[in-house]
Design a protein around this motif. Structure first.
Motif, PDB file in Angstrom:
ATOM      1  N   PHE A 141       0.687   9.244 -10.057  1.00  0.00           N
ATOM      2  CA  PHE A 141       1.127   8.236  -9.094  1.00  0.00           C
ATOM      3  C   PHE A 141       2.165   8.846  -8.138  1.00  0.00           C
ATOM      4  CE2 PHE A 141      -0.360   5.863 -12.730  1.00  0.00           C
ATOM      5  CZ  PHE A 141      -1.006   4.772 -12.175  1.00  0.00           C
ATOM      6  N   THR A 147      -3.765   9.771  -7.962  1.00  0.00           N
ATOM      7  CA  THR A 147      -4.744  10.854  -7.974  1.00  0.00           C
ATOM      8  C   THR A 147      -5.264  11.015  -9.397  1.00  0.00           C
ATOM      9  OG1 THR A 147      -3.652  12.029  -6.164  1.00  0.00           O
ATOM     10  CG2 THR A 147      -5.134  13.312  -7.553  1.00  0.00           C
ATOM     11  N   ALA A 190      -7.207   0.940  -9.582  1.00  0.00           N
ATOM     12  CA  ALA A 190      -7.828   1.940  -8.701  1.00  0.00           C
ATOM     13  C   ALA A 190      -9.198   2.217  -9.301  1.00  0.00           C
ATOM     14  CB  ALA A 190      -6.993   3.212  -8.624  1.00  0.00           C
ATOM     15  N   SER A 201      -0.079   5.305  -4.370  1.00  0.00           N
ATOM     16  CA  SER A 201      -1.461   5.749  -4.583  1.00  0.00           C
ATOM     17  C   SER A 201      -1.535   6.536  -5.874  1.00  0.00           C
ATOM     18  CB  SER A 201      -1.956   6.601  -3.408  1.00  0.00           C
ATOM     19  OG  SER A 201      -1.179   7.782  -3.298  1.00  0.00           O
ATOM     20  N   GLY A 244       4.249   8.114  -4.127  1.00  0.00           N
ATOM     21  CA  GLY A 244       4.554   7.151  -3.068  1.00  0.00           C
ATOM     22  C   GLY A 244       5.901   6.518  -3.323  1.00  0.00           C
ATOM     23  N   ASP A 299       0.819  -1.222   0.000  1.00  0.00           N
ATOM     24  CA  ASP A 299       0.000   0.000   0.000  1.00  0.00           C
ATOM     25  C   ASP A 299       0.849   1.266   0.000  1.00  0.00           C
ATOM     26  OD1 ASP A 299       1.089  -0.182   2.492  1.00  0.00           O
ATOM     27  OD2 ASP A 299      -0.807  -0.022   3.594  1.00  0.00           O
ATOM     28  N   THR A 300       2.044   1.191  -0.576  1.00  0.00           N
ATOM     29  CA  THR A 300       2.956   2.340  -0.560  1.00  0.00           C
ATOM     30  C   THR A 300       2.777   3.260  -1.762  1.00  0.00           C
ATOM     31  OG1 THR A 300       4.665   1.038  -1.688  1.00  0.00           O
ATOM     32  CG2 THR A 300       4.685   1.045   0.734  1.00  0.00           C
ATOM     33  N   ASP A 341      -8.385  11.211  -4.864  1.00  0.00           N
ATOM     34  CA  ASP A 341      -7.309  10.299  -4.474  1.00  0.00           C
ATOM     35  C   ASP A 341      -7.870   8.886  -4.338  1.00  0.00           C
ATOM     36  OD1 ASP A 341      -5.503  12.429  -4.325  1.00  0.00           O
ATOM     37  OD2 ASP A 341      -6.025  12.834  -2.233  1.00  0.00           O
ATOM     38  N   LEU A 342      -7.169   7.924  -4.952  1.00  0.00           N
ATOM     39  CA  LEU A 342      -7.646   6.547  -4.954  1.00  0.00           C
ATOM     40  C   LEU A 342      -6.552   5.590  -4.470  1.00  0.00           C
ATOM     41  CD1 LEU A 342      -9.388   6.504  -8.455  1.00  0.00           C
ATOM     42  CD2 LEU A 342     -10.482   6.831  -6.224  1.00  0.00           C
ATOM     43  N   SER A 343      -6.995   4.510  -3.840  1.00  0.00           N
ATOM     44  CA  SER A 343      -6.074   3.458  -3.420  1.00  0.00           C
ATOM     45  C   SER A 343      -5.863   2.480  -4.568  1.00  0.00           C
ATOM     46  CB  SER A 343      -6.640   2.718  -2.211  1.00  0.00           C
ATOM     47  OG  SER A 343      -6.810   3.590  -1.106  1.00  0.00           O
ATOM     48  N   ILE A 344      -4.681   1.898  -4.608  1.00  0.00           N
ATOM     49  CA  ILE A 344      -4.336   0.927  -5.639  1.00  0.00           C
ATOM     50  C   ILE A 344      -4.361  -0.469  -5.025  1.00  0.00           C
ATOM     51  CG2 ILE A 344      -2.546   0.155  -7.235  1.00  0.00           C
ATOM     52  CD1 ILE A 344      -1.607   3.047  -7.410  1.00  0.00           C
TER      53      ILE A 344
END
Length: 227
Positions: free
Chosen positions: A120, A77, A106, A75, A122, A72-73, A86-89
């Protein structure tokens, strides 16, 4: 013998081409090296239709091998015009079960047709990431209206309906304001008419009263004259 060799060569070439096609990510994705990693980015469903569920799709590999332990490092947008979300992958695969290793998503629903940006940020394995991908003719597909693909009836999307309502609101506000103004004028006119009628009624009562008094006086005088 030569024909056999040529046939083998042709078949080998075709097999290699087919394997390369199957192993490669979708054609309408932008591929880019990010440090030691390779990103192939685009929409998960193509063509990407406005109002339909879709996703940011990231094929992630390193030295030609899929990366299966992103965690989860990282993410993303998603941007459209001056709006962002903003979305999680998350992985879209299970090793040995389903999906394509290295395929991350995402999920979201693009509600308008046009250009989208995927930013992207992170890190991956300690390597910092700050990369932006923009849809377009030379990268990956823009979002398009589903109207051309609809059959038998072409219906407007929810976004198109919302846009039309937004355009119509000022006209409705103006019509309501005009109606209120007309109602106020009519009420004022009716009030004036009512006041006039009341005044005329009072005058009639007064005139009638005076006539009654005059009549009574005339009768009284007549009686006095006979007396």
């Amino acid at each position: 013998m030569e024909r056999t060799i040529m046939r083998v060569a042709v078949v080998s070439t075709l097999v290699a081409a087919i394997l390369a096609f199957v192993a490669s990510p979708a054609s309408a994705h932008e591929e880019r090296d990010v440090g030691t990693y390779t990103f192939a980015v685009g929409f998960g469903q193509e063509p990407a239709y406005a109002g339909q569920p879709n996703s940011v799709q990231l094929f992630l590999s390193q030295h030609g091998k899929p990366v299966n332990d992103l965690g989860d490092t990282l993410s993303v947008t998603v941007g459209f015009g001056d709006q962002t979300i903003d979305l999680s992958i998350v992985p879209a695969f299970e090793i040995g079960e389903s999906g394509t290793p290295g395929d991350y998503r995402a999920w979201f629903i693009p509600t308008r047709a046009g250009h989208y940006t995927f930013h992207f940020t992170g890190s991956i394995g300690g390597q910092k990431v700050d990369e932006t991908f923009i849809s377009g003719p030379k990268t990956f597909d823009d979002v398009v209206s589903p109207t051309d693909a609809e059959f038998p009836v072409q219906d407007p999307t929810n976004g198109e309906i919302a846009d039309r309502i937004t355009r119509e609101i000022p006209r409705l506000d103006t019509a309501i304001a005009d109606a209120k103004s007309s109602a106020q004028v009519a009420a004022a006119s009716a009030s004036d008419d009512a006041k006039s009628a009341k005044t005329l009624g009072l005058i009639g009562i007064i005139v009638g009263g005076l006539g009654l008094i005059a009549g009574i006086s005339g009768v009284a005088m007549a009686r006095m004259g006979r007396a």
